[in-house]
Motif scaffolding. Structure first.
Motif, PDB file in Angstrom:
ATOM      1  N   TYR A 194      -7.994  -6.591  -3.964  1.00  0.00           N
ATOM      2  CA  TYR A 194      -8.265  -7.474  -5.099  1.00  0.00           C
ATOM      3  C   TYR A 194      -7.969  -8.900  -4.973  1.00  0.00           C
ATOM      4  N   GLU A 215      -3.931   3.934  -5.700  1.00  0.00           N
ATOM      5  CA  GLU A 215      -3.159   2.962  -6.765  1.00  0.00           C
ATOM      6  C   GLU A 215      -3.920   2.099  -7.266  1.00  0.00           C
ATOM      7  N   THR A 216      -3.632   1.419  -8.432  1.00  0.00           N
ATOM      8  CA  THR A 216      -4.617   0.561  -9.147  1.00  0.00           C
ATOM      9  C   THR A 216      -3.994  -0.522  -9.852  1.00  0.00           C
ATOM     10  N   CYS A 273      -3.519  -6.123  -1.812  1.00  0.00           N
ATOM     11  CA  CYS A 273      -4.003  -4.761  -1.193  1.00  0.00           C
ATOM     12  C   CYS A 273      -3.052  -3.731  -1.699  1.00  0.00           C
ATOM     13  N   SER A 300     -13.514  -1.547  -4.647  1.00  0.00           N
ATOM     14  CA  SER A 300     -12.784  -0.518  -5.661  1.00  0.00           C
ATOM     15  C   SER A 300     -12.246   0.634  -4.643  1.00  0.00           C
ATOM     16  N   HIS A 358     -11.062   0.679  -1.731  1.00  0.00           N
ATOM     17  CA  HIS A 358      -9.858   0.521  -0.961  1.00  0.00           C
ATOM     18  C   HIS A 358      -8.826  -0.170  -1.640  1.00  0.00           C
ATOM     19  N   LYS A 359      -9.142  -0.524  -2.884  1.00  0.00           N
ATOM     20  CA  LYS A 359      -8.185  -1.244  -3.810  1.00  0.00           C
ATOM     21  C   LYS A 359      -7.805  -2.567  -3.347  1.00  0.00           C
ATOM     22  N   ARG A 371       0.963  -1.115  -0.070  1.00  0.00           N
ATOM     23  CA  ARG A 371       0.010  -0.104  -0.006  1.00  0.00           C
ATOM     24  C   ARG A 371       0.871   1.183   0.162  1.00  0.00           C
ATOM     25  N   CYS A 431     -11.984  -7.572  -8.453  1.00  0.00           N
ATOM     26  CA  CYS A 431     -11.963  -6.491  -7.357  1.00  0.00           C
ATOM     27  C   CYS A 431     -12.994  -6.717  -6.259  1.00  0.00           C
ATOM     28  N   GLU A 457      -5.268  -7.401 -15.065  1.00  0.00           N
ATOM     29  CA  GLU A 457      -6.642  -7.347 -14.658  1.00  0.00           C
ATOM     30  C   GLU A 457      -7.476  -8.718 -14.975  1.00  0.00           C
TER      31      GLU A 457
END
Length: 277
Positions: free
Chosen positions: A273, A252-253, A247, A268, A270-271, A218, A265, A260
């Protein structure tokens, strides 16, 4: 501050400086976001009263006493316990129930800095009765901040804000049960510290570290160039088991990484995945 230089000349001097740091300290900052890195280098030169970047290079090469300080100046240490409390609340709600299905857990926390967010994670796992089956691997490029993290000693003056973050993150106990106050410091309890393995690791090199059920990376990727981010994403992906969790920081993404199709996800905002392939 060093006198103004032509942009091309300044960029060339900065590249020489980074090569010197790599040669002497073994740490490669060349893949860090250039604008942010340039500001830190110029600030360092001003602090050291250097008339030019070339003079700063002389210090790197010939003054061993300043090398640790230079590395500290170039790395970012913005952290606090339960930073972004809503993330930890979401982690409890959306990730913890799925982690319960594993008999043993390995979690990687790259870019851990001085350890506050690693101990925050350990507290969450303790309160969810998962700490006894987990091993947390916390890594950072900077060995000095790792030594601070391993000690788990933080100023008492920070505890009030940390306690507020803890409560906002869904804390279930009195935050004071996780540390011992001594003099002007708070010492994190050994019960939490013994579950964490601290190690020096250069994330930018893109090497796979192990196989993990969860990776907490993060607010780290934002400091790297786009090309480096792609390499780091590949390393994180290769280090994550199928159905494991990645996380990222709020800004960030995963999208744009080319990975992908391998993830869904979960959150979305708190990003958060989950790897599905």
């Amino acid at each position: 501050m060093p006198p103004p230089a032509e942009p091309d000349t300044l960029d060339f001097e900065i590249q020489l400086f980074l090569e010197a740091v790599l040669h002497v300290c073994g740490i490669d900052f060349r893949d860090y976001a250039p604008d942010s890195l340039k500001r830190r280098i110029l600030a360092l030169a001003e602090q050291d009263r250097c008339k030019s970047i070339l003079e700063l290079i002389e210090k790197v090469l010939h003054d061993g006493s300043c090398r640790c300080r230079i590395v500290n100046a170039l790395t970012i240490h913005v952290t606090e316990m339960f930073r972004d409390p809503s993330f930890f609340h979401a982690f409890r709600t959306e990730v913890i129930p799925l982690l319960r299905t594993y008999p043993h857990l390995r979690i990687w926390h790259p870019g851990c800095s001085s350890g506050e967010e690693v101990y925050s994670l350990a507290i969450v796992l303790h309160e969810e009765n998962l700490l006894n089956r987990v091993r947390i691997y916390a890594t950072d490029i900077n060995e000095y901040v790792l030594s601070l993290a391993k000690e788990g000693i933080y100023p008492l003056k920070s505890i009030q804000s940390y306690t507020q973050n803890y409560m906002a993150a869904g804390g279930r106990e009195s935050f004071s049960m996780y540390y011992t106050a001594k003099y002007n410091n708070a010492i994190i309890n050994s019960e939490l510290r013994e579950k964490i393995v601290w190690a020096q690791h250069d994330l930018s090199r893109g090497t796979s570290f192990n196989e993990f059920n969860c990776i907490m990376c993060r607010n780290v990727l934002i400091y790297f160039t786009r090309q480096s981010q792609q390499r780091i994403f590949k390393s994180l992906h290769e280090s994550l088991v199928k159905f494991g969790f990645l996380c990222l920081g709020i800004t960030e993404t995963l999208y744009g990484s080319g990975l992908e199709p391998f993830y869904r996800c979960l959150d979305s905002q708190h990003k958060i995945y989950q790897r599905v392939a």
